[in-house]
Design a protein around this motif. Structure first.
Motif, PDB file in Angstrom:
ATOM      1  N   THR A   2      13.100  -8.355  -7.010  1.00 37.02           N
ATOM      2  CA  THR A   2      12.468  -6.988  -6.336  1.00 37.02           C
ATOM      3  C   THR A   2      11.668  -7.012  -5.161  1.00 37.02           C
ATOM      4  O   THR A   2      10.765  -7.859  -5.213  1.00 37.02           O
ATOM      5  N   LYS A   3      11.722  -6.306  -4.210  1.00 34.09           N
ATOM      6  CA  LYS A   3      10.971  -6.379  -2.987  1.00 34.09           C
ATOM      7  C   LYS A   3       9.717  -5.412  -3.143  1.00 34.09           C
ATOM      8  O   LYS A   3       9.820  -4.466  -3.938  1.00 34.09           O
ATOM      9  N   THR A   4       8.903  -5.856  -2.314  1.00 27.46           N
ATOM     10  CA  THR A   4       7.428  -4.972  -2.469  1.00 27.46           C
ATOM     11  C   THR A   4       7.149  -4.573  -1.029  1.00 27.46           C
ATOM     12  O   THR A   4       7.103  -5.478  -0.199  1.00 27.46           O
ATOM     13  N   ILE A   5       6.655  -3.261  -0.987  1.00 26.87           N
ATOM     14  CA  ILE A   5       6.248  -2.487   0.248  1.00 26.87           C
ATOM     15  C   ILE A   5       4.687  -2.257   0.053  1.00 26.87           C
ATOM     16  O   ILE A   5       4.585  -1.903  -0.933  1.00 26.87           O
ATOM     17  N   GLY A  15       3.105   8.819   4.566  1.00 25.76           N
ATOM     18  CA  GLY A  15       2.887   7.576   3.545  1.00 25.76           C
ATOM     19  C   GLY A  15       3.341   7.857   2.386  1.00 25.76           C
ATOM     20  O   GLY A  15       4.041   7.071   1.699  1.00 25.76           O
ATOM     21  N   ARG A  16       3.007   9.134   1.871  1.00 25.73           N
ATOM     22  CA  ARG A  16       3.462   9.646   0.488  1.00 25.73           C
ATOM     23  C   ARG A  16       4.931   9.732   0.544  1.00 25.73           C
ATOM     24  O   ARG A  16       5.416   9.220  -0.649  1.00 25.73           O
ATOM     25  N   ALA A  17       5.656  10.349   1.404  1.00 28.46           N
ATOM     26  CA  ALA A  17       7.044  10.339   1.359  1.00 28.46           C
ATOM     27  C   ALA A  17       7.552   8.850   1.250  1.00 28.46           C
ATOM     28  O   ALA A  17       8.927   8.963   0.535  1.00 28.46           O
ATOM     29  N   THR A  18       7.106   7.991   2.157  1.00 27.51           N
ATOM     30  CA  THR A  18       7.661   6.896   1.997  1.00 27.51           C
ATOM     31  C   THR A  18       7.549   6.127   0.572  1.00 27.51           C
ATOM     32  O   THR A  18       8.304   5.484   0.171  1.00 27.51           O
ATOM     33  N   ALA A  19       6.099   6.237   0.131  1.00 34.13           N
ATOM     34  CA  ALA A  19       6.024   5.561  -1.047  1.00 34.13           C
ATOM     35  C   ALA A  19       7.078   5.953  -2.170  1.00 34.13           C
ATOM     36  O   ALA A  19       7.530   5.158  -2.878  1.00 34.13           O
ATOM     37  N   ALA A  31       0.833   1.309  -3.165  1.00 39.50           N
ATOM     38  CA  ALA A  31       0.308   2.612  -2.058  1.00 39.50           C
ATOM     39  C   ALA A  31      -1.049   2.603  -2.067  1.00 39.50           C
ATOM     40  O   ALA A  31      -1.819   2.648  -2.964  1.00 39.50           O
ATOM     41  N   THR A  32      -1.504   2.376  -0.916  1.00 36.85           N
ATOM     42  CA  THR A  32      -3.041   2.473  -0.409  1.00 36.85           C
ATOM     43  C   THR A  32      -3.504   3.585  -0.155  1.00 36.85           C
ATOM     44  O   THR A  32      -2.969   4.136   0.591  1.00 36.85           O
ATOM     45  N   MET A  33      -4.824   4.004  -0.462  1.00 34.76           N
ATOM     46  CA  MET A  33      -5.507   5.114   0.029  1.00 34.76           C
ATOM     47  C   MET A  33      -6.934   5.112  -0.039  1.00 34.76           C
ATOM     48  O   MET A  33      -7.352   4.307  -0.868  1.00 34.76           O
ATOM     49  N   ARG A  34      -7.656   5.797   0.542  1.00 31.98           N
ATOM     50  CA  ARG A  34      -9.116   5.707   0.534  1.00 31.98           C
ATOM     51  C   ARG A  34      -9.694   6.147  -0.932  1.00 31.98           C
ATOM     52  O   ARG A  34     -10.770   5.520  -1.399  1.00 31.98           O
ATOM     53  N   SER A  35      -8.956   7.153  -1.626  1.00 28.55           N
ATOM     54  CA  SER A  35      -9.381   7.697  -2.862  1.00 28.55           C
ATOM     55  C   SER A  35      -8.279   7.820  -3.734  1.00 28.55           C
ATOM     56  O   SER A  35      -7.839   8.943  -4.236  1.00 28.55           O
ATOM     57  N   PRO A  36      -7.870   6.507  -4.376  1.00 32.40           N
ATOM     58  CA  PRO A  36      -6.883   6.754  -5.315  1.00 32.40           C
ATOM     59  C   PRO A  36      -7.181   7.330  -6.459  1.00 32.40           C
ATOM     60  O   PRO A  36      -6.231   7.876  -7.267  1.00 32.40           O
ATOM     61  N   GLU A  37      -8.439   7.470  -6.992  1.00 29.69           N
ATOM     62  CA  GLU A  37      -8.774   8.527  -8.223  1.00 29.69           C
ATOM     63  C   GLU A  37      -8.437   9.852  -8.088  1.00 29.69           C
ATOM     64  O   GLU A  37      -8.343  10.554  -9.071  1.00 29.69           O
ATOM     65  N   GLU A  38      -8.116  10.410  -6.911  1.00 33.35           N
ATOM     66  CA  GLU A  38      -7.933  11.628  -6.811  1.00 33.35           C
ATOM     67  C   GLU A  38      -6.043  11.812  -6.843  1.00 33.35           C
ATOM     68  O   GLU A  38      -5.823  12.989  -6.943  1.00 33.35           O
ATOM     69  N   GLU A  39      -5.564  10.828  -7.016  1.00 37.34           N
ATOM     70  CA  GLU A  39      -4.026  10.977  -7.037  1.00 37.34           C
ATOM     71  C   GLU A  39      -3.518  11.014  -8.389  1.00 37.34           C
ATOM     72  O   GLU A  39      -4.095  10.182  -9.481  1.00 37.34           O
ATOM     73  N   SER A  40      -2.675  11.935  -8.805  1.00 32.31           N
ATOM     74  CA  SER A  40      -2.212  11.810 -10.036  1.00 32.31           C
ATOM     75  C   SER A  40      -0.448  11.650  -9.894  1.00 32.31           C
ATOM     76  O   SER A  40       0.014  10.850 -10.760  1.00 32.31           O
ATOM     77  N   GLU A  41       0.282  12.493  -9.000  1.00 33.40           N
ATOM     78  CA  GLU A  41       1.684  12.404  -9.202  1.00 33.40           C
ATOM     79  C   GLU A  41       2.147  10.741  -9.018  1.00 33.40           C
ATOM     80  O   GLU A  41       2.987  10.669  -9.803  1.00 33.40           O
ATOM     81  N   LEU A  42       1.662  10.127  -7.998  1.00 35.79           N
ATOM     82  CA  LEU A  42       2.271   8.831  -8.002  1.00 35.79           C
ATOM     83  C   LEU A  42       1.965   7.999  -9.011  1.00 35.79           C
ATOM     84  O   LEU A  42       2.600   6.746  -9.301  1.00 35.79           O
ATOM     85  N   ASN A  47       6.951   1.540 -11.170  1.00 29.82           N
ATOM     86  CA  ASN A  47       6.780   0.293 -10.042  1.00 29.82           C
ATOM     87  C   ASN A  47       5.998   0.756  -8.688  1.00 29.82           C
ATOM     88  O   ASN A  47       6.280   0.108  -7.632  1.00 29.82           O
ATOM     89  N   LEU A  48       5.182   1.534  -9.144  1.00 28.70           N
ATOM     90  CA  LEU A  48       4.349   2.135  -7.807  1.00 28.70           C
ATOM     91  C   LEU A  48       2.802   1.950  -8.486  1.00 28.70           C
ATOM     92  O   LEU A  48       2.570   2.655  -9.443  1.00 28.70           O
ATOM     93  N   LYS A  49       1.965   1.315  -7.683  1.00 22.63           N
ATOM     94  CA  LYS A  49       0.540   1.343  -8.027  1.00 22.63           C
ATOM     95  C   LYS A  49      -0.262   1.336  -7.071  1.00 22.63           C
ATOM     96  O   LYS A  49      -0.053   1.371  -5.686  1.00 22.63           O
ATOM     97  N   LEU A  50      -1.568   2.178  -7.265  1.00 24.37           N
ATOM     98  CA  LEU A  50      -2.285   2.815  -6.346  1.00 24.37           C
ATOM     99  C   LEU A  50      -3.388   1.572  -5.978  1.00 24.37           C
ATOM    100  O   LEU A  50      -3.921   0.876  -6.856  1.00 24.37           O
ATOM    101  N   TYR A  51      -3.718   1.269  -4.697  1.00 21.99           N
ATOM    102  CA  TYR A  51      -5.063   0.678  -4.323  1.00 21.99           C
ATOM    103  C   TYR A  51      -5.895   1.368  -3.542  1.00 21.99           C
ATOM    104  O   TYR A  51      -5.394   2.242  -2.701  1.00 21.99           O
ATOM    105  N   ARG A  52      -7.181   1.117  -3.657  1.00 24.44           N
ATOM    106  CA  ARG A  52      -8.338   1.489  -2.741  1.00 24.44           C
ATOM    107  C   ARG A  52      -8.353   0.861  -1.453  1.00 24.44           C
ATOM    108  O   ARG A  52      -8.364  -0.393  -1.392  1.00 24.44           O
ATOM    109  N   LEU A  53      -8.061   1.342  -0.414  1.00 27.35           N
ATOM    110  CA  LEU A  53      -8.041   0.643   0.900  1.00 27.35           C
ATOM    111  C   LEU A  53      -8.406   1.621   2.049  1.00 27.35           C
ATOM    112  O   LEU A  53      -7.915   2.741   2.473  1.00 27.35           O
TER     113      LEU A  53
END
Length: 271
Positions: A2-5, A15-19, A31-42, A47-53
């Motif tokens: 399995t590939k990873t983006i 970014g969200r639509a692509t994820a 899926a990286t973002m400045r405030s991953p703690e505010e994300e719920s749907e993703l 096979n999708l993980k959130l990271y602070r970046l």
């Protein structure tokens, strides 16, 4: 396997639509973002993980590859998508506003790419996709900073493809036209300087016109589909225009004399 983006700026819009699209199609998604703690749907996708970046923070950039490898073993595609628009009459801008536009839209892309080049060289392959814009190849009034940041990204990406091809690293650009996202909402920063006069009519016409165009535009899903195509078509193609009118306006920019094209822009400005 399995590939990873890895996607920057995945909290909204393109970014969200692509994820979501890549996850639905079976890829692993960082899926990286400045405030991953505010994300719920993703978070609901296995096979999708959130990271602070934050692409302006070097310590984030230096650690992100190892963080993703801990979860997904390796990364195949870097999608540099984080960005925003700083707009208004250039005379109204401050030095810090200029620097911040380039920190996010250009320097952040460059620094994260610098982290990924040796990683992909060691792997023997990889892909870097950058989100540019149709205004990376022409300009519109009041968007001098945003346009110049995208022109810089165009030049960087085009030159980089030549350097990295020998290492089996493909480099590509997505060039959206107007897309129905929050670009003209939270992703737009308008210069505020009441002491500078003379631009009121232009600002009213241009900014209101761009907001209306944005409301009638294609959704970010069309760009996500273009990113999917770029990541999977197996080609060395560099540029991928996307969205309503993207191909047409870039073709017009290519074949029309500059004076004619400029008249088209001025006509839009004076509507």
């Amino acid at each position: 396997m399995t590939k990873t983006i890895l996607i920057t700026g995945a909290s909204s819009g393109i970014g969200r639509a692509t994820a979501k699209l890549f996850a639905e199609k079976g890829w692993n998604v960082a899926a990286t973002m400045r405030s991953p703690e505010e994300e719920s749907e993703l978070r609901e996708r296995s096979n999708l993980k959130l990271y602070r970046l934050d692409v302006t923070k070097k310590e984030h950039l230096q650690n992100i590859i190892s963080q993703v490898e801990d979860d997904f073993a390796s990364i195949d595609v870097l999608f540099n998508n984080a960005g925003y628009g700083a707009v208004g009459a250039f005379e109204k801008s401050t030095e810090e506003e200029v620097l911040q536009q380039f920190r996010v839209n250009v320097f952040g892309v460059m620094e994260l790419t610098r982290e990924f080049i040796p990683y992909f060289k060691n792997k023997g392959e990889g892909m870097i996709i950058n989100t540019s814009s149709v205004v990376g190849r022409f300009t519109i009034p009041l968007y001098s900073l945003y346009c110049s940041s995208k022109w810089a990204l165009e030049g960087f990406t085009e030159a980089l493809q030549y350097e990295l091809r020998q290492f089996n690293i493909r480099v590509k650009m997505i060039e959206p036209a107007a897309i129905k996202t929050d670009f003209h909402g939270r992703s737009l920063m308008v210069f505020e300087n009441d002491s500078v006069k003379g631009y009121e009519k232009m600002e009213k016409n241009i900014l209101s016109g761009m907001r209306k165009r944005n409301e009638k535009a294609s959704g970010p899903e069309v760009v996500a589909e273009t990113v999917w195509k770029a990541a999977n078509d197996g080609s060395q193609k560099l540029r991928y225009p996307t969205g309503k009118g993207a191909g047409a306006v870039l073709f017009a920019r290519k074949i029309l004399p500059t004076s004619w094209f400029n008249k088209m822009v001025l006509k839009q400005q004076n509507r």
